[in-house]
Design a protein around this motif. Sequence first.
Motif, PDB file in Angstrom:
ATOM      1  N   LEU A  96       0.784  -1.064   0.067  1.00  7.95           N
ATOM      2  CA  LEU A  96       0.090   0.123   0.081  1.00  7.95           C
ATOM      3  C   LEU A  96       1.062   1.199  -0.015  1.00  7.95           C
ATOM      4  N   GLU A  97       1.958   1.297   0.802  1.00 12.43           N
ATOM      5  CA  GLU A  97       2.866   2.586   0.760  1.00 12.43           C
ATOM      6  C   GLU A  97       3.604   2.652  -0.657  1.00 12.43           C
ATOM      7  N   ALA A 153       2.274   1.754  -3.428  1.00  4.47           N
ATOM      8  CA  ALA A 153       1.012   2.203  -4.461  1.00  4.47           C
ATOM      9  C   ALA A 153       1.018   3.718  -4.083  1.00  4.47           C
ATOM     10  N   GLY A 154       1.112   4.174  -3.016  1.00  6.16           N
ATOM     11  CA  GLY A 154       0.925   5.466  -2.714  1.00  6.16           C
ATOM     12  C   GLY A 154       1.887   6.407  -2.938  1.00  6.16           C
ATOM     13  N   LYS A 155       3.361   5.792  -2.980  1.00  5.49           N
ATOM     14  CA  LYS A 155       4.543   6.447  -3.301  1.00  5.49           C
ATOM     15  C   LYS A 155       4.672   6.429  -4.711  1.00  5.49           C
ATOM     16  N   THR A 194       2.091   6.610  -6.814  1.00  2.00           N
ATOM     17  CA  THR A 194       1.346   7.704  -7.388  1.00  2.00           C
ATOM     18  C   THR A 194       1.788   9.146  -7.344  1.00  2.00           C
ATOM     19  N   THR A 195       2.285   9.388  -5.910  1.00  2.65           N
ATOM     20  CA  THR A 195       2.837  10.994  -5.714  1.00  2.65           C
ATOM     21  C   THR A 195       4.074  11.111  -6.696  1.00  2.65           C
TER      22      THR A 195
END
Length: 367
Positions: free
Chosen positions: A230-231, A233-235, A237-238
């Motif tokens: 999940l981290e 995926a977020g990283k 994206t940003t």
Amino acid sequence: MKNTLTFAAIIAAALYFLSVGHLAMIGALLLMILVHEFGHWVVARSLGYEVQTFSIGFGSSPRLRLGKLWGTEFQITPWLAGGFVSINPADDSFRLSAAWKRISVLVAGVVMNVISAAVILFMVFATMGQQDRVEKPNTVHIAGLATDVTVAADAGLEAGDRVVSVDGTAVANVKEFIAAVNNGKGRAIAIEVERSGARQTVSVTPNDKGRIGVALQTQYEVIYHKMSVLEAAGKATTGTVDGCTAIVKGLGMMVGLVAPPENLPDGAMDVRGIVAIVQMGDMAWENGIYSWLMLVVMVSFNLAVFNLLPIPMLDGGHIAFIVIEKIIGRPVPEKIQVVVSYMALAGLLSLFVLGLFNDIFKPLKLK
């Protein structure tokens, strides 16, 4: 047979003259072109348009036919500066279809480049983590001496000296050394260095700007910060948003719309071409797979953003014509489109030549 021999000769020459890093970057560029054109092709066919050709490389001769699929002939040519997907010119359904359909086909290549780059980022973060370079303590070295400020040179400091302390206080990193020297403006300070295993102390007086005329270098160790899926995926994206934003800002700097940072190296805003990209790929390859993949991601973002510019001959230019058509209520006259497209082609070729000139006569410093 002739085409096959031509391609065999090109491949043999590439294998002889290029390193693994060069070949890896060329392969990555070809993959980016493939992904981009695949976006155009799959959306066009999904919307019912008749696609004649899917080409990696420009031109039609010499070419290597790779076969047919879904009514489309696939080919590759030696002119690998890009690629194209051609919709049957006799098929008026594209020209007369709804604007959203045409724009969907045109923007699909850019979307695929962004998605593929985001996927690479996610895979890197999920498997390797995020790389960080940490300065090793007590490894501050003098890399060179300035010619405009000669305080250090006059005091006897030499390139290769390791800085031990300033005024008796140990120096662990570059930041501490700069702060200590800056605090000594206008007064004599003692700098202890290690040279060839022996230590010696010299007295220097920084100028009114806190400079003594040295270039510094230090040693780093690479660490990886592991993260969950999940981290990652977020990283990713940003990172995708930040990467595309950085490319837009860079283009703004090149045309004078955005002020460049003060510490920007000389030549950083020079137009570069395919030769420099392949050179950067070779350098990144030597630094490890993480650095190489990050370069591939940034080049993919570059390709996406550049293709969206409202310049005829690019996807963004075709989209601009469609938008103008919707505003004025009729298609832009074909003669105007042809003239503007030729002007844009001349401009793009000029940029290509300028980039190639800089690549050859202002080569990147890879070492």
